[in-house]
Write a protein that holds these residues in place. Structure first.
Motif, PDB file in Angstrom:
ATOM      1  N   SER A 191       0.827  -1.200   0.000  1.00  0.00           N
ATOM      2  CA  SER A 191       0.000   0.000   0.000  1.00  0.00           C
ATOM      3  C   SER A 191       0.867   1.258   0.000  1.00  0.00           C
ATOM      4  CB  SER A 191      -0.894  -0.051   1.245  1.00  0.00           C
ATOM      5  OG  SER A 191      -1.940   0.832   1.134  1.00  0.00           O
TER       6      SER A 191
ATOM      7  N   LEU B 194       2.383   1.987  -3.358  1.00  0.00           N
ATOM      8  CA  LEU B 194       1.474   2.670  -4.279  1.00  0.00           C
ATOM      9  C   LEU B 194       1.294   4.131  -3.888  1.00  0.00           C
ATOM     10  CD1 LEU B 194      -0.421  -0.406  -4.994  1.00  0.00           C
ATOM     11  CD2 LEU B 194      -0.366   1.383  -6.714  1.00  0.00           C
TER      12      LEU B 194
ATOM     13  N   ILE C  83      -7.566   0.931   4.495  1.00  0.00           N
ATOM     14  CA  ILE C  83      -6.353   0.135   4.284  1.00  0.00           C
ATOM     15  C   ILE C  83      -6.139  -0.821   5.460  1.00  0.00           C
ATOM     16  CG2 ILE C  83      -3.829   0.248   4.092  1.00  0.00           C
ATOM     17  CD1 ILE C  83      -4.223   2.936   2.624  1.00  0.00           C
TER      18      ILE C  83
ATOM     19  N   VAL D 132      -6.402  -2.218  -0.312  1.00  0.00           N
ATOM     20  CA  VAL D 132      -4.987  -2.031   0.018  1.00  0.00           C
ATOM     21  C   VAL D 132      -4.225  -1.384  -1.134  1.00  0.00           C
ATOM     22  CG1 VAL D 132      -2.854  -3.300   0.493  1.00  0.00           C
ATOM     23  CG2 VAL D 132      -4.928  -3.848   1.742  1.00  0.00           C
ATOM     24  N   LEU D 133      -4.573  -1.744  -2.370  1.00  0.00           N
ATOM     25  CA  LEU D 133      -3.769  -1.288  -3.497  1.00  0.00           C
ATOM     26  C   LEU D 133      -4.293  -0.018  -4.160  1.00  0.00           C
ATOM     27  CD1 LEU D 133      -2.886  -4.716  -5.126  1.00  0.00           C
ATOM     28  CD2 LEU D 133      -1.480  -3.302  -3.641  1.00  0.00           C
TER      29      LEU D 133
ATOM     30  N   VAL E 155      -5.845  -4.872   5.110  1.00  0.00           N
ATOM     31  CA  VAL E 155      -4.681  -5.653   5.560  1.00  0.00           C
ATOM     32  C   VAL E 155      -5.136  -6.739   6.537  1.00  0.00           C
ATOM     33  CG1 VAL E 155      -2.614  -5.509   7.006  1.00  0.00           C
ATOM     34  CG2 VAL E 155      -2.976  -3.840   5.179  1.00  0.00           C
TER      35      VAL E 155
END
Lengths: 214, 557
Positions: free
Chosen positions: A32, A35, B177, B215-216, B181
């Motif tokens: 994360s 990014l 996030i 998350v991404l 995770v």
């Protein structure tokens, strides 16, 4: 492993799996983070392609000595952090080495912030903050410095968090309240520290090197 | 007790369930029990849902008349912006993942809790802090950029509270996030013995795919909003065209998150529906493997379609071509899911309890929303309907017709498990039908109005569009009533409804093997899994009415 079971937390029944989950979790978080910085570096790249000359001129206005010194400091701190992580993973009793290296890591991180502070002071005195007083005359040099302050500022915040995490481990260690044998907290902190370090290596190339090759 | 005797287990000592295990406010605010955190989230998002709903009620009232008169242009802009920001980031994104995901993920995989329980609670506090920023932005005078914060308006021209609103969304991203995770680590590391990846219920797969996107994608939203905040607060000219900055770059960064965010909203709803349809059709899900691959494909391809929001932003025609193609491609896995839900009904023993009504409504509305999405993926049509009510109707069919229907479906389906009480079935069916009708009354006319050229985000419009707006606003009143009804009968059911057994629906799945409400650690004995999900009838046969053989929870070493 009998000492390590003191680290077992809810809801885990096995320390190995808990430890593995911690590693998986921090890697997901680091993905994360990559990014996060990746999008910031992409912004920089797009702006640099669109304003190549201004970025070269603005890059020359940065102070490469501060940047290089900081790169050396941060790379050394990664070495000491690695020693900490390897010493905890070994299973032997390296208490003094671990505590010394944790202290040195936190000190080097703080030294980085101190050097950064002098650099910021220097930049402000040279009117490198975007605005009416801005020193450089190239059209998009302000854009470069807008990104400079954002990139280094966000990185410094990450490093500050890293220093606090390492200091916490060191303080717990000195008070003998830190389990040193295969403690997942130490490995997780180490991984985070290295990420902040790796990001700086990219920032160094992006901020200090443009316009200096010729 | 009788269940335990029948399955041959020894009776266990009675202890309080998770709701009664500590009743003080502190025990709730410091809890690390995933089920209690789910309840905290449910209360929080319900409050945000009605806040966002109140804002849009004023907007719909204003649109009754072509010349407005109720609101100033400025107030109108601030109300629809607040509606968007609250509904997207404080209701839809956390809705199913943070309530049902939190509650059900450990139960469905046979775990006592999520991987990082304290991080889970921290994530809720982050949500509250973020909500405080955003509500402050409203109370201090509002924000008028729309939920998209487009530059250069948001950075250089808007005189509203962009900073506070952006800060709120920035912080809630971290909550997202952290949850992602947590769910990824939980799914990988805490599955019960025998719970292999292809025995996972589809809701778990959906939550897992959603977590990957959270998350991404979320960090990219964080950075785009951070740059907006830096430009507003510190005057750094990141998106200022006069200084060489690129305002379109903001749109790329923003949609790199915000298009996958659509899948954060819809994938969990798909997961919920995939649990409910087999249960009320008494059928195995049709094509389990393909359902899993479709979920992962949607999550993956979802990262590469963001450019279809920018067909008219001056993007290269080659980029337009590729983004258009990929937007058609992502319809394929979505269609696979619709066909598989439909095929799961074939030769089923279908009954129409409220969760099933919502789930079937979901399939219809999601299909309508998805097909209208193909119109928008096609560039010539998109150029015609860009920024019209056609787009508004399209994404409300996905987000309200899809995600919110899925949320209500799940709410009714798992209400007995969460609270230990049944809800009043007749009222619930009435609300489900009312919600479906009200929804279509509200949004179907908007397709027509948009296609005829009514632009979004204006509070005055030519009189020929009044008929569509009156239909829409009347439908919204019905919809509002349908949303208020469950609030009433669910509250009633907490005190007066009959108690639910462990498995009132005769559903398969580990969450139905424990008591309702579950004990604090979910299972008295470690469950062991020896068959796949949706085991409603022997393979190769058609549906019967017998309850499925549920997984026995037994001691394992």
């Amino acid at each position: 492993m009998s000492e390590a079971t003191g680290l077992l937390r809810e809801p885990w029944e096995s320390f190995e799996r808990q430890s593995e989950a911690g590693t998986l979790g921090i890697w997901a978080f680091l993905a994360s983070e990559i990014l996060f910085f990746g999008a910031l570096m992409l912004t920089y790249t797009v702006c640099r392609i669109e304003n190549a000359d201004a970025f070269a001129a603005a890059g020359r206005a940065t102070n490469i000595w501060y940047g290089t010194a900081n790169t050396a400091i941060l790379l050394t701190s990664s070495l000491t952090m690695t020693v900490v992580v390897q010493a905890t993973a070994s299973g032997d009793n390296f208490r003094r080495l671990i505590l010394a290296c944790l202290t040195v890591t936190a000190a080097l991180g703080t030294a980085f912030l101190a050097v950064k502070g002098f650099e910021y002071k220097d930049d402000i005195e040279k009117h490198l903050v975007p605005g009416a007083q801005f020193a450089l005359t190239e059209k998009s040099a302000q854009l470069f410095f807008g990104l400079y302050w954002t990139l280094t500022g966000v990185h410094a915040i990450h490093l500050t968090i890293g220093i606090l995490l390492v200091l916490r481990l060191a303080l717990l260690g000195f008070r003998r309240r830190l389990e040193l044998d295969r403690n997942p907290e130490i490995r997780v902190t180490g991984l985070y520290w290295h990420l902040v370090d790796v990001i700086w290596i990219f920032l160094y190339a992006l901020i200090y090197l443009p316009g200096r090759a010729s | 007790m009788t269940d335990a005797l029948l399955t041959g287990d020894l009776p266990l000592p009675a202890h309080p369930d998770y709701l009664r295990d500590g009743t003080s406010l502190t025990s709730w605010l410091t809890t690390t029990d995933h089920k209690r955190i789910a309840i905290l989230y449910a209360i929080t998002i319900t409050i945000f849902f009605f806040m966002g709903g109140a804002a849009i009620t004023a907007v719909r009232l204003e649109l009754f008349m072509p010349n407005g008169g109720l609101l100033t242009s400025d107030a109108y802009n601030k109300l629809f912006s607040f509606h968007g920001i609250i509904m997207v980031w404080f209701f839809l994104v956390p809705s199913i993942p943070n309530t049902f995901g939190n509650f059900l993920l450990p139960l469905m995989i046979g775990a006592p809790d999520v991987a990082f329980p304290r991080l889970n609670l921290f994530s809720w506090y982050l949500t509250i802090a973020a909500g405080a920023f955003t509500v402050y932005a409203l109370l201090a005078g509002g924000v008028d950029t729309g939920w998209t914060f487009y530059t250069p308006y948001s950075t250089m021209f808007s005189n509203s509270h962009v900073f506070a609103a952006a800060a709120g969304v920035f912080v809630v991203g971290f909550a997202s996030i952290a949850t992602g995770v947590n769910f990824i680590a939980t799914t990988h590391m805490l599955r019960a013995p025998g719970m292999s990846w292809f025995r996972l219920p589809l809701f778990v797969w959906a939550t897992y795919a959603t977590s990957l996107i959270m998350v991404l994608a979320t960090p990219v939203l964080a950075i785009s909003l951070l740059l907006v905040m830096a430009e507003r607060w510190l005057g750094l000219p990141i998106f200022d065209p006069a200084q060489g900055g690129d305002p379109i770059l903001f749109q790329h960064l923003f949609w790199f998150y915000s298009h996958p965010a659509v899948y954060i909203m819809i994938l969990p709803a798909m997961g919920v529906v995939s649990e409910i349809i087999p249960c009320f059709a008494r059928r195995r899900i049709f094509g389990y493997d393909f359902m899993v691959y479709a979920l992962i494909a949607i999550a993956g391809i979802g990262f590469f379609v963001w450019g279809h929001h920018m067909f008219v932003s001056g993007q290269s025609p080659y980029a337009n071509l590729i983004f258009s193609f990929l937007s058609f491609v992502i319809a394929v896995p979505s269609a696979i899911k619709v066909f598989n839900w439909t095929a799961s009904l074939y030769r089923g023993q279908i009954s129409f309890e409220a969760p099933m009504l919502y789930a079937l409504g979901f399939v219809g509305l999601f299909t309508t929303g998805g097909l209208s999405g193909l119109f928008l993926a096609s560039i010539p049509v998109d150029v015609h309907v860009t920024d019209t009510y056609f787009v508004v109707a399209h994404f409300h069919y996905i987000m309200v017709g899809g995600a919110v229907s899925g949320f209500f479906a799940g709410l009714h389906f798992w209400w007995p498990k969460v609270t230990g009480r049944m809800y009043p079935e007749s009222w619930a069916r009435f609300a489900a039908i009312l919600m479906y009708s009200g929804f279509n009354m509200t949004f179907l006319p908007q397709f027509v109005a948009g296609y005829l050229g009514m632009p979004r985000r204006y509070h005055t419009y030519p009189p020929e569009f009044q008929i569509y707006n009156v239909m829409s606003s009347s439908g919204a009143a019905v919809l509002a009533l349908a949303y208020l009804l469950p609030l009433g009968y669910f509250a009633w059911s907490l005190f007066y409804a009959e108690r639910a057994g462990n498995n009132p629906w005769g559903a398969s799945g580990l969450e139905w093997t424990t008591t309702s409400p579950p004990p604090p650690k979910n299972f008295d004995r470690q469950p062991r899994v020896d068959r796949g999900p949706y085991d409603y009838h022997p393979e190769g046969e058609s549906a019967g009415l017998n309850p499925p053989e549920v997984q026995n929870a037994r001691e394992v070493r």
